[in-house]
Structure formats: structure tokens, C-alpha cells
Enzyme design. Structure first.
Site, PDB file in Angstrom:
ATOM      1  CG  HIS A 240      -1.959   1.045   1.258  1.00  0.00           C
ATOM      2  ND1 HIS A 240      -3.163   0.891   1.916  1.00  0.00           N
ATOM      3  CD2 HIS A 240      -1.984   2.294   0.722  1.00  0.00           C
ATOM      4  CE1 HIS A 240      -3.877   2.012   1.790  1.00  0.00           C
ATOM      5  NE2 HIS A 240      -3.172   2.880   1.079  1.00  0.00           N
TER       6      HIS A 240
ATOM      7  CG  HIS B 206      -1.389   6.195  -2.478  1.00  0.00           C
ATOM      8  ND1 HIS B 206      -2.526   6.020  -3.233  1.00  0.00           N
ATOM      9  CD2 HIS B 206      -1.681   5.712  -1.245  1.00  0.00           C
ATOM     10  CE1 HIS B 206      -3.469   5.479  -2.494  1.00  0.00           C
ATOM     11  NE2 HIS B 206      -2.985   5.278  -1.273  1.00  0.00           N
TER      12      HIS B 206
ATOM     13  CG  HIS C  84      -7.721   3.326  -0.365  1.00  0.00           C
ATOM     14  ND1 HIS C  84      -7.029   2.785  -1.399  1.00  0.00           N
ATOM     15  CD2 HIS C  84      -6.837   4.103   0.324  1.00  0.00           C
ATOM     16  CE1 HIS C  84      -5.769   3.217  -1.352  1.00  0.00           C
ATOM     17  NE2 HIS C  84      -5.627   4.021  -0.318  1.00  0.00           N
TER      18      HIS C  84
ATOM     19  CD  GLU D 164      -7.653   6.410   4.538  1.00  0.00           C
ATOM     20  OE1 GLU D 164      -8.176   6.403   3.413  1.00  0.00           O
ATOM     21  OE2 GLU D 164      -6.557   6.971   4.780  1.00  0.00           O
TER      22      GLU D 164
ATOM     23  CG  ASP E 112      -1.771   5.619   2.793  1.00  0.00           C
ATOM     24  OD1 ASP E 112      -2.002   5.376   1.611  1.00  0.00           O
ATOM     25  OD2 ASP E 112      -2.637   6.072   3.581  1.00  0.00           O
ATOM     26  CG  ASP E 113      -0.130   8.927   0.620  1.00  0.00           C
ATOM     27  OD1 ASP E 113      -0.054   8.916  -0.623  1.00  0.00           O
ATOM     28  OD2 ASP E 113      -1.136   8.535   1.249  1.00  0.00           O
TER      29      ASP E 113
HETATM   30  N1  ADE Z   1      -4.623   8.731  -1.931  1.00  0.00           N
HETATM   31  C1  ADE Z   1      -3.394   8.781  -1.405  1.00  0.00           C
HETATM   32  N2  ADE Z   1      -3.418   8.363  -0.136  1.00  0.00           N
HETATM   33  C2  ADE Z   1      -4.697   8.022   0.160  1.00  0.00           C
HETATM   34  C3  ADE Z   1      -5.350   7.510   1.293  1.00  0.00           C
HETATM   35  N3  ADE Z   1      -4.721   7.247   2.437  1.00  0.00           N
HETATM   36  N4  ADE Z   1      -6.678   7.302   1.229  1.00  0.00           N
HETATM   37  C4  ADE Z   1      -7.340   7.566   0.107  1.00  0.00           C
HETATM   38  N5  ADE Z   1      -6.770   8.043  -0.991  1.00  0.00           N
HETATM   39  C5  ADE Z   1      -5.452   8.270  -0.975  1.00  0.00           C
HETATM   40 ZN    ZN Z   2      -3.807   4.721   0.521  1.00  0.00          ZN
END
Ligand code: ADE
Ligand code: ZN
Length: 338
Positions: A17, A19, A197, A200, A278-279
Site C-alpha cells: 500500500h 501511493h 480503499h 479508512e 501509504d504516503d
Molecule cells: N490517496 C493517497 N493516499 C490516500 C489515502 N490514504 N486514502 C485515500 N486516498 C489516498
Molecule cells: Zn492509501
């Protein structure tokens, strides 16, 4: 006895996971802005970092889509990917299944082929130079409509032999999986794996929809599944992989404190949880930091860490032979760790 951080670093693991646009560090953002003559609404790297205080997912997404404006050429996407791979090579990462958001770029006039060719070049370079394998997952933006997702699938057509699957990301609440049932069906008919997703910020009902209407192979996040015991039983029975992102959950206020993060509870309930970033450029840590922060906060044992590492390969889209090789590498690593 080796300390926990060193044990985690050496443990072979996969990231499921991530991005890739979320791995854009402010330093690279400035470099690309200069290279491409794009104006940034920030004067310094420090000012960018200071803006990374989010109170929910939308707060973050607004800044994340802004940042992506500096990505214009194939070389930009290759550099972005390689910067990420170089960083996670230090975390014992052996395999990555990375998300990309084509609509974020095509809507700004950057052709799909520029994005895909750049990322694929970075992935090939990472395999050659770092020995990290990877697969690409195209995410549909759920705040846009299903027609736009279908248009994206059409643009992806020439690349489908190099795209492992499709996902669903962006603003969750108000955009349930049911909105994308037909484009997921069309994606499945093209042989693509499916992830979404769900849970969340959205309710357990969205996780049910991802399972029953989208027929996903993995759930991204899934935290709010724990509010519904019937859903937990279903996820456990099906061995559904959850791609959990501890530092993201903290930064986006999905949890108030890492100490109350549900990761350990998920394992106790028999859920196939994995740890991911994630990011990472926005949430304060790459794969290794997510592992060490979560392990320290909720008190994971070595046995649980090994389970998480095995879950990451078992839940991947590698073939059975490749999975077996990675699982054997984990066993060999644990056997020699003192
Ligand atoms: N795009 C990038 N990170 C995300 C996340 N945590 N949830 C939904 N969309 C995303
Ligand atoms: Zn994500």
C-alpha cells in the site's frame, strides 16, 4: 539479542500500500518545480513540511494533489519512483505493489503513457540496481465519476500486460464502492486484480460493498471493519489481506494515538494484516518507520512481526513460486537471528 529495530530492518518484507505520488519529498518537489518551471505556493522546503498538519483525509488530499503538479515528464516519474525504491531498499523491502493515480495527471494534460512509461522505467531500474521487484496498480479516483474511471481504463488498454491490478482511492466518505461496480467488473474481465480503499474513514458497509460488489482481492486500510463482528468473521474466514498504514492513520486522525492502533487486535482476531506506509513523504515515515513505530506502540512480539512479514508476501500478487521463495527467506532470516 538483536534489538527490535535491527530485527525489523533485516526481515524480508513487501509493501502493498504505497501511493507513488505520496512519496514525493519536498526536496524533490522543489527540484522538479525548478526543472519544469512550475510555481509552488510555498517558498521553502520547511514551509512545505510545516503545511503537513492534517485533521482528516481531505485535508491531506488537497495538498497531495497540489504537490503532484510538478510531475510532468517521463523522467520525473522515473526519478520519483527511484527515489522511493532507494529509500525502502534500506528497510529490507524486497517487493512493492505501488499505486498510481493516472487521473491526477491526465486531467492536467499529462498523457497516460508519460506516467506509465516513467514509472515502468523506474521499476525496471529498481529491479536491476536494487533487486527490488514491483507491480503497478492503477487507482481510480473515487471523487470523480464512473465514466471518468472507464475512460482511464480505456487509456490503460495498451499497458494492461504491465499493470497488475486496479484500486480505488481518494475521498472515501460519500463515494461508496458501489459507484464503481461496473468499472471493477470490466477491469476483472481484463484479468486485472482488484483492491479498494475501504474502512479508512468510511463505515463497515463500504468494506462489505468492496467484498460483495467489487469482489476485491485485498482491502486497503479496513480499520473500521473492527466495528462489525460479522464483517471481522467474514474477513478472517476468507483470509482477506488488509493493507494497514499505521503512521498514515495517526497523521490523518483515524487513530488518536499509535498506542490504540488496531494492528495487534487485528492479528489477535485472525485477520491477515500487513504494515505499509501509504504516503511516506507526507506521513513522517517509510516502510521501516511504520514497522518500528507500530511495533513499539502496540507491543508486537517477534512472532507477530514474522507473521506480518509473511502476510505481506502471501497477500501479494506474486505467483506461488515467488511467494514460497520469499517465505523461505524469512524463515532463513529468523533462524540466523540471535
Ligand atoms: N490517496 C493517497 N493516499 C490516500 C489515502 N490514504 N486514502 C485515500 N486516498 C489516498
Ligand atoms: Zn492509501
Amino acid at each position: 539479542m538483536q534489538d527490535l529495530t535491527a530485527f525489523i530492518r533485516g526481515l524480508p518484507k513487501a509493501e502493498l500500500h504505497l501511493h507513488i505520488e505520496g512519496s514525493l519529498e519536498p526536496e524533490l518537489m522543489f527540484e522538479l518545480a525548478r526543472r519544469n518551471q512550475v510555481d509552488l505556493p510555498f517558498a521553502t522546503v520547511e514551509a512545505v513540511r510545516a503545511a503537513y498538519a492534517f485533521s482528516n483525509l481531505q485535508d491531506f488530499l488537497d495538498i497531495y494533489y497540489q504537490g503532484a503538479r510538478v510531475l510532468l515528464t517521463e523522467a520525473d516519474f522515473q526519478d520519483l519512483a527511484m527515489a522511493y525504491f532507494r529509500r525502502v531498499a534500506q528497510d529490507g523491502c524486497r517487493h512493492v505493489e505501488l499505486f498510481f493515480d493516472p487521473q491526477t495527471h491526465t486531467d492536467r494534460g499529462v498523457p497516460f503513457s508519460v506516467v506509465a512509461d516513467g514509472l515502468l522505467a523506474g521499476m525496471a531500474q529498481a529491479e536491476r540496481e536494487l533487486g527490488i521487484t514491483s507491480k503497478l496498480i492503477l487507482c481510480y479516483l473515487r471523487h470523480l465519476d464512473e465514466d471518468a474511471a472507464f475512460a482511464t481504463l480505456r487509456q490503460a488498454e495498451p499497458y494492461l500486460d504491465r499493470i497488475a491490478g486496479v484500486g480505488l482511492d481518494s475521498s472515501e466518505v460519500g463515494h461508496p464502492p458501489s459507484k464503481f461496480a461496473r468499472v471493477f467488473q470490466a477491469s476483472r474481465e481484463r484479468g486485472l486484480k482488484l483492491v479498494a480503499h475501504a474502512g479508512e474513514e468510511g463505515p463497515p458497509a463500504y468494506v462489505w460493498e468492496a467484498l460483495d460488489l467489487l469482489h476485491v482481492d485485498r482491502i486497503d486500510h479496513g480499520n473500521r471493519s473492527l466495528e462489525d463482528p460479522r464483517l471481522v468473521a467474514r474477513l478472517a474466514k476468507e483470509g482477506m489481506t488488509l493493507t494497514v498504514c499505521p503512521l498514515s492513520n495517526l497523521k490523518l486522525c483515524v487513530v488518536d494515538d499509535l498506542k490504540v492502533h488496531p494492528l495487534k487486535r487485528m492479528l489477535d482476531l485472525g485477520l491477515h494484516a500487513t504494515v505499509n506506509s501509504d504516503d511516506p513523504a507526507y506521513f513522517g515515515g517509510y516502510l521501516g518507520e511504520n514497522w518500528t513505530a507500530a511495533a513499539g506502540a502496540v507491543g508486537l512480539t517477534r512472532e507477530e512481526l514474522v507473521t506480518l512479514a509473511k502476510n505481506s508476501f502471501e497477500g501479494s500478487f506474486l505467483n506461488e513460486g515467488e511467494k514460497a521463495e520469499h517465505l523461505a527467506a524469512i524463515d532463513a532470516y529468523v533462524a540466523q537471528a540471535d
